[in-house]
Design an enzyme around this catalytic site. Structure first.
Site, PDB file in Angstrom:
ATOM      1  N   GLU A  83     -72.319 -20.497 155.389  1.00  0.00           N
ATOM      2  CA  GLU A  83     -71.114 -19.939 156.015  1.00  0.00           C
ATOM      3  C   GLU A  83     -70.159 -19.276 155.025  1.00  0.00           C
ATOM      4  O   GLU A  83     -69.531 -18.262 155.341  1.00  0.00           O
ATOM      5  CB  GLU A  83     -70.355 -21.023 156.792  1.00  0.00           C
ATOM      6  CG  GLU A  83     -70.948 -21.346 158.147  1.00  0.00           C
ATOM      7  CD  GLU A  83     -72.074 -22.368 158.102  1.00  0.00           C
ATOM      8  OE1 GLU A  83     -72.580 -22.641 156.997  1.00  0.00           O
ATOM      9  OE2 GLU A  83     -72.445 -22.882 159.166  1.00  0.00           O
ATOM     10  N   GLU A 106     -75.923 -27.624 161.801  1.00  0.00           N
ATOM     11  CA  GLU A 106     -74.888 -28.416 162.484  1.00  0.00           C
ATOM     12  C   GLU A 106     -75.432 -29.021 163.782  1.00  0.00           C
ATOM     13  O   GLU A 106     -75.067 -30.133 164.159  1.00  0.00           O
ATOM     14  CB  GLU A 106     -73.661 -27.545 162.749  1.00  0.00           C
ATOM     15  CG  GLU A 106     -72.932 -27.201 161.446  1.00  0.00           C
ATOM     16  CD  GLU A 106     -71.723 -26.317 161.675  1.00  0.00           C
ATOM     17  OE1 GLU A 106     -71.921 -25.194 162.157  1.00  0.00           O
ATOM     18  OE2 GLU A 106     -70.598 -26.767 161.395  1.00  0.00           O
TER      19      GLU A 106
HETATM   20  N1  COA Z   1     -76.711 -13.965 164.019  1.00  0.00           N
HETATM   21  C1  COA Z   1     -77.023 -12.764 164.540  1.00  0.00           C
HETATM   22  N2  COA Z   1     -78.047 -12.018 164.087  1.00  0.00           N
HETATM   23  C2  COA Z   1     -78.783 -12.528 163.095  1.00  0.00           C
HETATM   24  C3  COA Z   1     -78.504 -13.773 162.503  1.00  0.00           C
HETATM   25  C4  COA Z   1     -77.419 -14.518 163.017  1.00  0.00           C
HETATM   26  N3  COA Z   1     -77.119 -15.707 162.541  1.00  0.00           N
HETATM   27  N4  COA Z   1     -79.404 -14.000 161.524  1.00  0.00           N
HETATM   28  C5  COA Z   1     -80.220 -12.933 161.510  1.00  0.00           C
HETATM   29  N5  COA Z   1     -79.843 -12.050 162.454  1.00  0.00           N
HETATM   30  C6  COA Z   1     -80.507 -10.779 162.780  1.00  0.00           C
HETATM   31  C7  COA Z   1     -80.356  -9.742 161.675  1.00  0.00           C
HETATM   32  O1  COA Z   1     -79.161  -9.009 161.838  1.00  0.00           O
HETATM   33  C8  COA Z   1     -81.596  -8.903 161.867  1.00  0.00           C
HETATM   34  O2  COA Z   1     -81.335  -8.021 162.936  1.00  0.00           O
HETATM   35  P1  COA Z   1     -81.910  -6.512 162.895  1.00  0.00           P
HETATM   36  O3  COA Z   1     -83.390  -6.656 162.792  1.00  0.00           O
HETATM   37  O4  COA Z   1     -81.421  -5.942 164.178  1.00  0.00           O
HETATM   38  O5  COA Z   1     -81.292  -5.860 161.687  1.00  0.00           O
HETATM   39  C9  COA Z   1     -82.642  -9.907 162.355  1.00  0.00           C
HETATM   40  O6  COA Z   1     -81.894 -11.030 162.850  1.00  0.00           O
HETATM   41  C10 COA Z   1     -83.581 -10.409 161.277  1.00  0.00           C
HETATM   42  O7  COA Z   1     -82.804 -10.863 160.179  1.00  0.00           O
HETATM   43  P2  COA Z   1     -83.175 -10.494 158.664  1.00  0.00           P
HETATM   44  O8  COA Z   1     -82.103 -11.034 157.797  1.00  0.00           O
HETATM   45  O9  COA Z   1     -83.489  -9.046 158.563  1.00  0.00           O
HETATM   46  O10 COA Z   1     -84.530 -11.318 158.515  1.00  0.00           O
HETATM   47  P3  COA Z   1     -85.077 -12.147 157.274  1.00  0.00           P
HETATM   48  O11 COA Z   1     -86.376 -12.699 157.696  1.00  0.00           O
HETATM   49  O12 COA Z   1     -84.980 -11.338 156.035  1.00  0.00           O
HETATM   50  O13 COA Z   1     -84.066 -13.379 157.074  1.00  0.00           O
HETATM   51  C11 COA Z   1     -82.666 -15.230 157.709  1.00  0.00           C
HETATM   52  C12 COA Z   1     -83.915 -14.374 158.046  1.00  0.00           C
HETATM   53  C13 COA Z   1     -82.447 -16.186 158.847  1.00  0.00           C
HETATM   54  C14 COA Z   1     -82.921 -16.026 156.404  1.00  0.00           C
HETATM   55  C15 COA Z   1     -81.448 -14.313 157.508  1.00  0.00           C
HETATM   56  O14 COA Z   1     -81.351 -13.451 158.635  1.00  0.00           O
HETATM   57  C16 COA Z   1     -80.126 -15.012 157.370  1.00  0.00           C
HETATM   58  O15 COA Z   1     -79.799 -15.484 156.307  1.00  0.00           O
HETATM   59  N6  COA Z   1     -79.352 -15.030 158.469  1.00  0.00           N
HETATM   60  C17 COA Z   1     -77.987 -15.465 158.463  1.00  0.00           C
HETATM   61  C18 COA Z   1     -77.865 -16.924 158.416  1.00  0.00           C
HETATM   62  C19 COA Z   1     -76.420 -17.317 158.412  1.00  0.00           C
HETATM   63  O16 COA Z   1     -75.595 -16.858 157.679  1.00  0.00           O
HETATM   64  N7  COA Z   1     -76.164 -18.259 159.288  1.00  0.00           N
HETATM   65  C20 COA Z   1     -74.887 -18.843 159.376  1.00  0.00           C
HETATM   66  C21 COA Z   1     -74.210 -18.293 160.541  1.00  0.00           C
HETATM   67  S1  COA Z   1     -73.016 -19.459 161.018  1.00  0.00           S
END
Ligand code: COA
Ligand code: NAD
Length: 705
Positions: free
Chosen positions: A124, A104
């Site tokens: 989302e 966004e």
């Molecule tokens: N907000 C807060 N914390 C987040 C986050 C977010 N959007 N995305 C990831 N984190 C945190 C995780 O909780 C994790 O924390 P921890 O190590 O304390 O458990 C850390 O970041 C690493 O994330 P993780 O998912 O374990 O790493 P990954 O490399 O496997 O995957 C992503 C990375 C970005 C692909 C995955 O974290 C993801 O899909 N995040 C969410 C994205 C999302 O839904 N965004 C829309 C929000 S509006």
């Protein structure tokens, strides 16, 4: 300016960098930093163009999910409006996984470029939210309403190439991202391209008709069972089509607010963090290092052993598969080939990949062949004497640094481990069927399992892309124990009291489960639980009636789908369940035998409550016994392994959302009616009396651990 947003001048260009590890989530501090930066840049006429980029492994992977429910100022809207109305061109450079609010932010910039490996997505809906920071209004203005709905409903990221084709980005950069992006910006300035606000564009609404929306929502309903967010997203995109930008944005804001405070979103956000919390295991320090696992042995080429072998092959790990007889080995290998080939036919993997995976599984009849394996997973019949014999042999055959694992579902892992003579090397790896598909892996920590072995098992789970939850030893571990000592026991009892399998399955499916308990039992085979109860001698330890309908069906050879009848009747070659009057006759007979009073009708509400509440009660016992580290682990187990509706967050979250004092009161009431089985768990009673919750219990425990 705060340290997580920095600005650097490169002649007339400004490079704005976000540095908020691990994933550059756009938290309040980042938003504040960006706003402050843009205020400074606006006031500086020397700045001819701005580039926004992120440091570290990825561009912003979204909003900070922990802020939802009370998002602190400044708002995304204020920030994105400021960027979009910046008087000189703003380019964004994407790498890694640009997700959610990260995308966004990019939409609010005037120009977008990405490196070849970047992925862009709006996930989302998986959190019960909509892209509510202008995403549903700006995305259709770039890619059209139809593609926008498709992208939001799929919730899956797309590659940079696909994003370019859609018009979501303007350029794919092949080499080093930053220098190339700065060169792009220079070019924009030199050609006087000027700002290009997305809001000023018209929406291409071709193909976005009611029929398309209905079909798309029907597709999403299959993937996001019971969720309302897909409909909310479609409504917001319709607003983009029908209304001027500011009115559409207002409408999106109303929907986004509603979604943020919905029960569904709270539940799904809980699961997001719960699935990540499982790898924090009390007592396992960061200094414990996992052993490398490159070569795996699997014993038994049956349903589970075959699936486990495929799971490892899928992860690129070679497998030595050992069976007890040539024809059984051949049958197992043929099933494995068929599984891998069906992934190829469905287009999930290429022919070469399929061949490579099939080639990476080698069959053998000789246990000694496992002498070189880093990890050995035993998946033979659920027979204690047999498993003990195998572990005795493994104790001798396996390398001194090998990990020894059992896939037992109900047997005592400690007894099996002791037999190996090296119980510190033994761990349980409880896969779920089909093992190459199901995300859940219960990692069973035996009484003597060494920390290094447990750490290795957790790393193996990650390598297999599973959600590995560490559990302790008890009958059925966490998941099956809750199922057998609660959910299925009570479903069976309801049949004795006069409910039908059709009613129970209908009620449980409308509660949101993927499948009702009886369709599931018929699919898994009614002999599975029966044999476990026989083998472990559990029935003798429990007051009757206990799983009497299931066990009687098993005794009669009515094993479910595989025998053509069980809780339902099946036509040859067809898996559709048909009601079976014989089952009613059988439940009437058993009710008489066990002196159970039958009722002419059992209310649906009672059916749901009596199947779901025992999960909570047994879950509370499991927690208090320390079988799992936290209540949220049980939510992860039940949503990833047993089809519990994700939009309800798992049984323990559901209990918290219902209110523990209400749940406790119902269990006390049921205990007064069925004294044998509904004794409230002491932990549930304490938490209810203190007006507390499982979440609060988890929080206190996390501080202690
Ligand atoms: N907000 C807060 N914390 C987040 C986050 C977010 N959007 N995305 C990831 N984190 C945190 C995780 O909780 C994790 O924390 P921890 O190590 O304390 O458990 C850390 O970041 C690493 O994330 P993780 O998912 O374990 O790493 P990954 O490399 O496997 O995957 C992503 C990375 C970005 C692909 C995955 O974290 C993801 O899909 N995040 C969410 C994205 C999302 O839904 N965004 C829309 C929000 S509006
Ligand atoms: P299965 O009967 O399909 O397979 C067991 C296989 O082990 C058979 O092919 C058999 O020939 C082989 N075997 C027996 N003795 C052997 C020996 N000495 N050496 C090598 N192979 C031998 O059973 P399954 O459903 O795959 O279950 C296997 C294990 O997994 C059990 O412990 C079971 O409790 C557990 N489990 C099963 C499920 C499930 O849904 N089926 C789920 C989780 C765990």
């Amino acid at each position: 300016m705060n340290s997580i947003v920095s600005v650097e001048r490169r002649a007339a260009l400004a490079l704005v960098t976000i540095d908020n590890p691990p994933v550059n989530a756009l938290s309040a501090r980042v938003r504040a930093g960006l706003l402050e930066t843009f205020a400074g840049l606006t006031a500086d006429p020397g700045v001819q163009g701005v580039l926004i980029a992120c440091r570290g492994r990825t561009f912003a992977a979204g909003a900070d999910i922990s802020e939802f429910g009370a998002v602190p100022p400044p708002t995304f809207r204020e920030l994105f409006a400021t960027i979009e109305s910046f008087p000189r061109p703003v380019l964004v450079a994407l790498h890694g996984t640009a997700l959610g609010a990260g995308v966004e932010l990019a939409l609010a910039c005037h120009y977008r470029c990405a490196n070849r490996d970047a992925r862009l997505g709006l996930p989302e809906l998986t959190l019960g939210l909509i892209p509510g920071a202008g995403g549903t209004q700006r995305l259709p203005r770039l890619v059209g309403a139809k593609a926008a709905l498709e992208m939001i409903l799929s919730a899956a990221p797309i590659g940079a190439g696909a994003a370019l084709e859609l018009g979501l980005i303007d350029r794919v950069i092949e080499g080093d991202l930053l220098p190339a992006a700065l060169a792009c910006l220079e070019e924009l300035v030199a050609t006087r391209a000027g700002p290009r606000p997305t809001r000023a564009r018209a929406v291409d609404a071709r193909g976005f008709d009611p029929d398309f929306v209905t079909k798309s929502l029907a597709g999403a309903a299959k993937r996001m069972r019971g969720q309302e967010a897909p409909r909310w997203a479609a409504d917001a995109i319709s607003a983009a089509v029908q209304l001027p930008f500011d009115d559409g944005l207002r409408k999106e804001g109303e929907i986004a607010h509603h979604s943020e405070f919905s029960a569904e979103s709270k539940a799904l956000r809980h699961l997001f963090f719960a699935e990540r919390a499982v790898s924090r295991v009390p007592g396992l320090g960061d200094n414990v290092v996992a052993r490398p696992i490159n070569r795996v042995g699997v014993i038994g080429a049956g349903t589970m052993g075959g699936g486990i072998a495929v799971a490892f092959a899928d992860a690129g790990i070679g497998v030595q598969l050992v069976e007890s007889a040539p024809e059984l080995l051949e049958r197992g290998l043929a099933r494995i080939r068929a599984t891998i080939e069906s992934s190829m036919t469905r287009g999930r993997i290429t022919r070469e990949q399929a061949q490579e995976r099939i080639g990476s599984i080698e069959g053998s009849l000789d246990l000694e062949r496992l002498a070189s394996a880093d990890l050995i997973v035993e998946a033979v019949f659920e027979d204690l004497a047999l498993k003990k014999r195998i572990f005795r042999d493994l104790g001798r055959i396996a390398r001194r640094d090998a990990v020894l694992a059992s896939n037992t579902s109900t047997l005592d892992l400690n007894e099996i481990a002791d037999e190996s003579g090296r119980p510190q090397d033994v761990v349980g790896l409880h896969f779920f069927s089909p093992a190459n598909v199901m995300r859940l892996l219960e990692i069973v920590r035996g009484a003597k399992t060494a920390p290094e072995i447990l750490t290795t098992a957790i790393a193996v789970g990650k390598k297999l892309r599973k959600v590995g939850v560490v559990v302790g030893v008890c009958y059925g571990f966490a998941g099956n124990r809750m199922m057998m000592e609660g959910y299925l026991r009570e479903a069976d009892q309801l049949l004795l009291e006069g409910a039908t399998p059709e009613q129970v399955d209908r009620v449980i499916e409308s509660f949101g489960f993927a499948m009702g308990p009886f369709v599931m039992s018929d699919m898994a085979g009614n002999d599975v639980g029966f044999k476990a109860r026989e083998t472990v001698g559990i029935r003798a330890q429990r007051p009757a009636p206990y799983h009497e309908v299931t066990d009687e069906l098993a005794r009669l050879g009515k094993l479910g789908q595989k025998s053509g009848s069980g809780f339902y009747r099946y036509e040859a070659g067809d898996r559709t369940p048909h009601p079976d009057p014989d089952v009613t006759a059988l439940t009437e007979r058993l009710a008489r035998k066990f002196g159970v009073q039958r009722r002419s009708a059992i209310p649906d509400d009672e059916v749901a409550l009596r199947c779901v509440y025992p999960l909570i009660n047994e879950g509370a016992r499991i927690l208090e016994e320390g079988i799992v580290a936290r209540a949220s682990d049980l939510d992860v187990i039940w949503t990833t392994g047993y089809g519990f509706p994700r939009f309800r967050g798992g049984p323990m979250f559901y209990a918290d959302a219902t209110g523990l004092s209400d749940v406790y009161a119902q269990i006390v009431r049921l205990h007064s009616l069925h004294e044998h089985y509904w004794e409230p768990a002491p932990l549930l009673r304490r938490l209810a009396e203190q007006n507390s919750s499982f979440a609060a219990w988890d929080a206190v425990k996390a501080k202690r651990d």
